[in-house]
Design a protein around this motif. Sequence first.
Motif, PDB file in Angstrom:
ATOM      1  N   THR A 230       1.944  52.912  34.989  1.00 46.97           N
ATOM      2  CA  THR A 230       0.900  52.195  35.356  1.00 46.97           C
ATOM      3  C   THR A 230       1.621  51.106  36.556  1.00 46.97           C
ATOM      4  O   THR A 230       2.720  51.488  36.989  1.00 46.97           O
ATOM      5  N   GLY A 231       0.809  50.370  37.263  1.00 45.94           N
ATOM      6  CA  GLY A 231       1.201  49.685  38.238  1.00 45.94           C
ATOM      7  C   GLY A 231       2.045  48.568  37.696  1.00 45.94           C
ATOM      8  O   GLY A 231       2.871  47.813  38.339  1.00 45.94           O
ATOM      9  N   GLY A 232       1.997  48.305  36.050  1.00 50.17           N
ATOM     10  CA  GLY A 232       2.968  47.199  35.566  1.00 50.17           C
ATOM     11  C   GLY A 232       2.137  46.480  34.579  1.00 50.17           C
ATOM     12  O   GLY A 232       1.092  45.999  34.863  1.00 50.17           O
ATOM     13  N   PHE A 289      14.051  51.033  46.577  1.00 55.07           N
ATOM     14  CA  PHE A 289      13.984  49.778  47.356  1.00 55.07           C
ATOM     15  C   PHE A 289      12.539  49.323  47.527  1.00 55.07           C
ATOM     16  O   PHE A 289      11.742  50.625  47.819  1.00 55.07           O
ATOM     17  N   ASN A 290      11.986  48.497  47.453  1.00 57.31           N
ATOM     18  CA  ASN A 290      10.761  48.036  47.809  1.00 57.31           C
ATOM     19  C   ASN A 290      10.805  47.154  48.914  1.00 57.31           C
ATOM     20  O   ASN A 290      11.657  46.276  48.898  1.00 57.31           O
ATOM     21  N   CYS A 291       9.947  47.228  49.796  1.00 57.70           N
ATOM     22  CA  CYS A 291       9.931  46.233  50.893  1.00 57.70           C
ATOM     23  C   CYS A 291       9.114  44.988  50.953  1.00 57.70           C
ATOM     24  O   CYS A 291       8.639  44.479  51.919  1.00 57.70           O
ATOM     25  N   ARG A 292       8.954  44.359  49.781  1.00 60.29           N
ATOM     26  CA  ARG A 292       8.086  43.353  49.640  1.00 60.29           C
ATOM     27  C   ARG A 292       8.375  42.915  48.002  1.00 60.29           C
ATOM     28  O   ARG A 292       9.024  43.263  47.143  1.00 60.29           O
ATOM     29  N   PHE A 293       7.181  41.814  47.688  1.00 58.54           N
ATOM     30  CA  PHE A 293       7.358  41.237  46.433  1.00 58.54           C
ATOM     31  C   PHE A 293       6.686  42.462  45.339  1.00 58.54           C
ATOM     32  O   PHE A 293       5.987  43.083  45.724  1.00 58.54           O
ATOM     33  N   GLY A 294       7.265  42.357  44.169  1.00 58.34           N
ATOM     34  CA  GLY A 294       6.907  43.453  43.106  1.00 58.34           C
ATOM     35  C   GLY A 294       5.654  42.682  42.181  1.00 58.34           C
ATOM     36  O   GLY A 294       5.390  41.362  42.255  1.00 58.34           O
ATOM     37  N   ASP A 295       5.088  43.595  41.903  1.00 61.93           N
ATOM     38  CA  ASP A 295       3.648  43.240  41.192  1.00 61.93           C
ATOM     39  C   ASP A 295       3.838  44.130  39.800  1.00 61.93           C
ATOM     40  O   ASP A 295       3.881  45.074  39.793  1.00 61.93           O
ATOM     41  N   PRO A 296       4.013  43.261  38.692  1.00 60.70           N
ATOM     42  CA  PRO A 296       3.657  41.862  38.422  1.00 60.70           C
ATOM     43  C   PRO A 296       5.110  41.070  38.108  1.00 60.70           C
ATOM     44  O   PRO A 296       4.869  39.905  37.689  1.00 60.70           O
ATOM     45  N   GLU A 297       6.172  41.425  38.737  1.00 63.76           N
ATOM     46  CA  GLU A 297       7.442  40.614  38.670  1.00 63.76           C
ATOM     47  C   GLU A 297       7.243  39.359  39.215  1.00 63.76           C
ATOM     48  O   GLU A 297       7.712  38.113  38.729  1.00 63.76           O
ATOM     49  N   THR A 298       6.328  39.230  40.424  1.00 59.96           N
ATOM     50  CA  THR A 298       6.184  38.140  41.200  1.00 59.96           C
ATOM     51  C   THR A 298       5.488  37.051  40.186  1.00 59.96           C
ATOM     52  O   THR A 298       5.645  35.714  40.299  1.00 59.96           O
TER      53      THR A 298
HETATM   54  N1  GLY Z   1       6.610  46.435  39.573  1.00 62.17           N
HETATM   55  C1  GLY Z   1       6.757  47.621  40.368  1.00 62.17           C
HETATM   56  C2  GLY Z   1       6.418  47.385  41.756  1.00 62.17           C
HETATM   57  O1  GLY Z   1       5.971  46.321  42.275  1.00 62.17           O
HETATM   58  O2  GLY Z   1       6.746  48.199  42.500  1.00 62.17           O
END
Ligand code: GLY
Length: 426
Positions: A230-232, A289-298
Amino acid sequence: MTNVSILVVGSGGREHALAWALARSPRVGQIYVAPGNAGTAEVAGNVPIGSEDIPALLTFAREKAIGLTVVGPEAPLAAGIVDAFQAAGLPIFGPGRAAAQVEASKAFAKAFMRRQGIPTAAYATFSDYAEARDYLGNQSLPNGVVVKASGLAAGKGVIICDDLAEAEAALQQIMVTREFGPAGDEVVIEERLSGPELSLLAFSDGRRVVPMLPARDHKRIYDGDQGPNTGGMGAYAPPPDVDQAVVDDIVATVLQPAITGLAEQGTPYVGVLYAGLMLTADGPKVLEFNCRFGDPETQAILPMLESDLAEIMLACLDGQLRPDLVRCRPGACATVVLAAPGYPGHYPKGLPISGVAEAAQLEHITVFHAGAAWDDGQLITSGGRVLAVSAWGEELPAAAARAYAAVAHIHFEGAHYRRDIAGSWR
Ligand code: GLY
Ligand code: AMP
């Protein structure tokens, strides 16, 4: 600078958390979110402009004399929103199109990591199907293999394969039936690693890097990491199994070399660099790598941030980032996502939601909205991931218990959430 007007770009739980954290800053004046959601409307003004409509966002930012634009999702970053704003003289927090390639092209990211000596899974890239299939046929694959569409595929272009037959099917899916469209023009075939995962997000001013609290998300839909990705479905920060030495090691071997390498190649990286890692027996290795904040880590990290998010971001834009600007409160945060029935597949929209106000009143609870909208005074579902309930606690188990106590107040038909968020580190 005080009374800075802010524009947050995006509409998810991450953007609600960003607007909520920025609203706590004494430097911040009016906040707008484009397009936003039911939750961002409580802390900011929602603006009906899509997050990928760069010309309209630019016109809006110019009209409102926005002093800081913060970009949530990867798509506008990869499309060059930062370059466009900078060319217009508008302050914006995020990497330019060239540096955003660390996320937008897995083939670019892997070649970059190899050049910089950043630890990551062994790999090969192909843009020709027959060559990729021949390569797979020549591998022994005792641990399986991972086949990835190189381009942006909303987190879905990664296929973990146990054997050659699965890997060939994955290759076909990506390169022949082109399930992920042009994201599958190129594939990355990589060694399958094992170990616990970790998300380490860091601020960068183009030269220096300062990490946030380490976090971990739960990607699978069902308890015990079962079912589709899922997206998280939840996150927590910090994971109790990750100590400062691990964080320092990742900064030294991954984040700083990445920022230094991007600066050296003439594409300095300002913004949040997110390393998705696996803590293997041979040390931390980068999955992506991601170039932004994570969702739902943020939604789990920002409630732990004690210092001023706007000040940190403005310092990044000035090339003046310092470690003491990023201060966290003690304890831990757990975030439980409530999803619509059927998610991550097809799901209904428009289901009435009750109990959010009751949940939000509880101590140390923040309810972030993702796919939720107001309809004539009634809160309704409008997306797959509907709400993210974040709770603080002195210890992680207490935070998780508090989050679930709040979740129990919230109802909508078929609401689904995992019962084991923040439990998987044990
Ligand atoms: N939690 C994973 C993402 O933001 O890509
Ligand atoms: P990515 O989008 O590249 O982070 O991949 C999504 C998920 O696939 C990760 O969170 C991991 O769970 C898994 N994954 C990606 N690459 C690998 C790998 N080389 N070995 C094992 N699992 C992986």
